[in-house]
Design a protein around this motif. Sequence first.
Motif, PDB file in Angstrom:
ATOM      1  N   TYR A  94       0.844  -1.197   0.000  1.00 22.35           N
ATOM      2  CA  TYR A  94       0.000   0.000   0.000  1.00 22.35           C
ATOM      3  C   TYR A  94       0.874   1.239   0.000  1.00 22.35           C
ATOM      4  CZ  TYR A  94       0.953  -0.464   5.014  1.00 22.35           C
ATOM      5  OH  TYR A  94       1.569  -0.610   6.224  1.00 22.35           O
ATOM      6  N   SER A  95       0.314   2.315  -0.539  1.00 23.42           N
ATOM      7  CA  SER A  95       1.043   3.581  -0.605  1.00 23.42           C
ATOM      8  C   SER A  95       1.152   4.194   0.780  1.00 23.42           C
ATOM      9  CB  SER A  95       0.338   4.542  -1.570  1.00 23.42           C
ATOM     10  OG  SER A  95      -0.999   4.762  -1.146  1.00 23.42           O
ATOM     11  N   PRO A  96       2.040   5.187   0.970  1.00 22.82           N
ATOM     12  CA  PRO A  96       2.249   5.767   2.307  1.00 22.82           C
ATOM     13  C   PRO A  96       0.972   6.287   2.947  1.00 22.82           C
ATOM     14  CG  PRO A  96       3.994   6.451   0.822  1.00 22.82           C
ATOM     15  CD  PRO A  96       2.982   5.739  -0.025  1.00 22.82           C
ATOM     16  N   LEU A  97       0.839   5.983   4.238  1.00 21.71           N
ATOM     17  CA  LEU A  97      -0.305   6.442   5.031  1.00 21.71           C
ATOM     18  C   LEU A  97       0.198   7.239   6.234  1.00 21.71           C
ATOM     19  CD1 LEU A  97      -2.396   3.141   5.172  1.00 21.71           C
ATOM     20  CD2 LEU A  97      -2.804   5.082   3.670  1.00 21.71           C
ATOM     21  N   ASN A  98      -0.690   8.090   6.751  1.00 19.78           N
ATOM     22  CA  ASN A  98      -0.394   8.839   7.980  1.00 19.78           C
ATOM     23  C   ASN A  98       0.959   9.550   7.894  1.00 19.78           C
ATOM     24  OD1 ASN A  98      -2.786   7.726   9.093  1.00 19.78           O
ATOM     25  ND2 ASN A  98      -1.650   5.901   9.725  1.00 19.78           N
ATOM     26  N   VAL A  99       1.177  10.228   6.770  1.00 25.59           N
ATOM     27  CA  VAL A  99       2.431  10.974   6.606  1.00 25.59           C
ATOM     28  C   VAL A  99       2.421  12.169   7.556  1.00 25.59           C
ATOM     29  CG1 VAL A  99       3.947  12.165   4.990  1.00 25.59           C
ATOM     30  CG2 VAL A  99       2.541  10.248   4.205  1.00 25.59           C
ATOM     31  N   SER A 100       3.485  12.313   8.331  1.00 29.58           N
ATOM     32  CA  SER A 100       3.569  13.406   9.303  1.00 29.58           C
ATOM     33  C   SER A 100       4.987  13.961   9.338  1.00 29.58           C
ATOM     34  CB  SER A 100       3.152  12.934  10.700  1.00 29.58           C
ATOM     35  OG  SER A 100       4.025  11.910  11.145  1.00 29.58           O
ATOM     36  N   VAL A 101       5.120  15.169   9.899  1.00 29.89           N
ATOM     37  CA  VAL A 101       6.421  15.833   9.999  1.00 29.89           C
ATOM     38  C   VAL A 101       6.743  16.058  11.469  1.00 29.89           C
ATOM     39  CG1 VAL A 101       7.773  17.891   9.451  1.00 29.89           C
ATOM     40  CG2 VAL A 101       6.179  16.936   7.754  1.00 29.89           C
ATOM     41  N   GLU A 102       7.899  15.608  11.871  1.00 31.91           N
ATOM     42  CA  GLU A 102       8.389  15.803  13.237  1.00 31.91           C
ATOM     43  C   GLU A 102       9.434  16.915  13.204  1.00 31.91           C
ATOM     44  OE1 GLU A 102      11.435  13.233  15.743  1.00 31.91           O
ATOM     45  OE2 GLU A 102       9.468  12.253  15.641  1.00 31.91           O
ATOM     46  N   VAL A 103       9.245  17.968  14.036  1.00 35.45           N
ATOM     47  CA  VAL A 103      10.125  19.144  14.017  1.00 35.45           C
ATOM     48  C   VAL A 103      10.989  19.152  15.274  1.00 35.45           C
ATOM     49  CG1 VAL A 103      10.258  21.648  13.869  1.00 35.45           C
ATOM     50  CG2 VAL A 103       8.395  20.425  12.707  1.00 35.45           C
ATOM     51  N   ASN A 104      12.291  19.254  15.088  1.00 32.91           N
ATOM     52  CA  ASN A 104      13.244  19.363  16.191  1.00 32.91           C
ATOM     53  C   ASN A 104      13.861  20.756  16.124  1.00 32.91           C
ATOM     54  OD1 ASN A 104      15.074  19.030  18.211  1.00 32.91           O
ATOM     55  ND2 ASN A 104      16.323  17.506  17.153  1.00 32.91           N
ATOM     56  N   ARG A 105      13.499  21.626  17.082  1.00 34.80           N
ATOM     57  CA  ARG A 105      13.942  23.029  17.023  1.00 34.80           C
ATOM     58  C   ARG A 105      13.954  23.628  18.422  1.00 34.80           C
ATOM     59  NH1 ARG A 105       8.269  25.514  14.706  1.00 34.80           N
ATOM     60  NH2 ARG A 105       7.002  24.888  16.492  1.00 34.80           N
ATOM     61  N   SER A 106      14.574  24.765  18.512  1.00 32.00           N
ATOM     62  CA  SER A 106      14.502  25.542  19.752  1.00 32.00           C
ATOM     63  C   SER A 106      13.237  26.376  19.713  1.00 32.00           C
ATOM     64  CB  SER A 106      15.733  26.455  19.871  1.00 32.00           C
ATOM     65  OG  SER A 106      15.797  27.317  18.745  1.00 32.00           O
TER      66      SER A 106
END
Length: 346
Positions: free
Chosen positions: A203-215
């Motif tokens: 199956y194609s990608p599901l629940n695509v999300s972005v995790e941000v590491n920053r100050s």
Amino acid sequence: MIKVLICLLLHQAEKVSAAWSVTFENQDYCVVKGSSVELKCSYNYPDDESVRETAWYKGMLQDGIWERVKLSVLPTYKNRFAYRGDHVHNCSLVLQDLQEDDTGYYYFWFDTNRFGRNSKRSVYLSVTELKASIRPRRVSAGDNVTLECGTSCQSPRIIWFRDGHIVTEPEFRAKIQDAGNYSCAIEELKSMQSDPVALDVWYSPLNVSVEVNRSSPLLTGSSVTLTCRSAANPAADAYTWWYSSSFSNSSSELQVGSGQVLSIASVELAHSGTYICQAENRVGQSRSAEVLLTVEETVGIIIIILLVLPVVVVWAWKCLPHSDAGKEDLIDSIAFTCSITPPLCS
């Protein structure tokens, strides 16, 4: 006189024949290799006779001749059969650890104090090795799947399991949750399952999300890392990053990177805006929701601090009791503030 004697003998033979019988509860058994089976049987004989001996035989072709061979003389049956009957009316037989060579016809024999009798009929035992198969073994979500269970038994009732749970239909359209290990069994012998066969659902990608590491706050000159996450089969092998500026009225997107991780070592005001990750595998692609990054200028933060700090110091000077040492600390604080931005204190 001779005719009368013959008639009497025939009549007596018919009475004796009618008085004895062997009955099999089931004449056709289909079992799985490695399992056990009980051939249930009962027998009768005239009341004036008593049973001295019983035995089970297997029909075998020897030197082109069909013969009944006693199980007790066959080496392959040693310690694998047990007579569960008696010398009265029960003639049941148990066979254990069945192998495909055990397939065949079985007969019962018993001997009384007057006659030895073979069962006129036989029990046919079919021993099969179940072989599960899936067509096709690898599918994409939505494709048709067919489960097949190979067996030498005649039309047995087959049930299917996926990872130990019963499957109701042997034909279906694949869903993501259908992936797993499938095995089949004859309904009467659920515990004797075939070797499992795996179904792989792509199956194609599901629940695509972005995790941000920053100050926080994100100041100019600092760094930020964005990592793209998704669930996919096969795993996503291509990532694209898209950016829309906060300083533009246009909704156009710019491609700003590739790979699962997007890193900006030293952010600027121009990096403020929304970021989207697109994950892709050989089945398809999918995008994440927008992630907003707001970059604040470092000088602006310091000015705010410097404007607020003197007010706090004056309030503390007027409203709080201070020792001389405390006053000196306040003066030192103001002096430190002025040393950072001299123009504000001039």
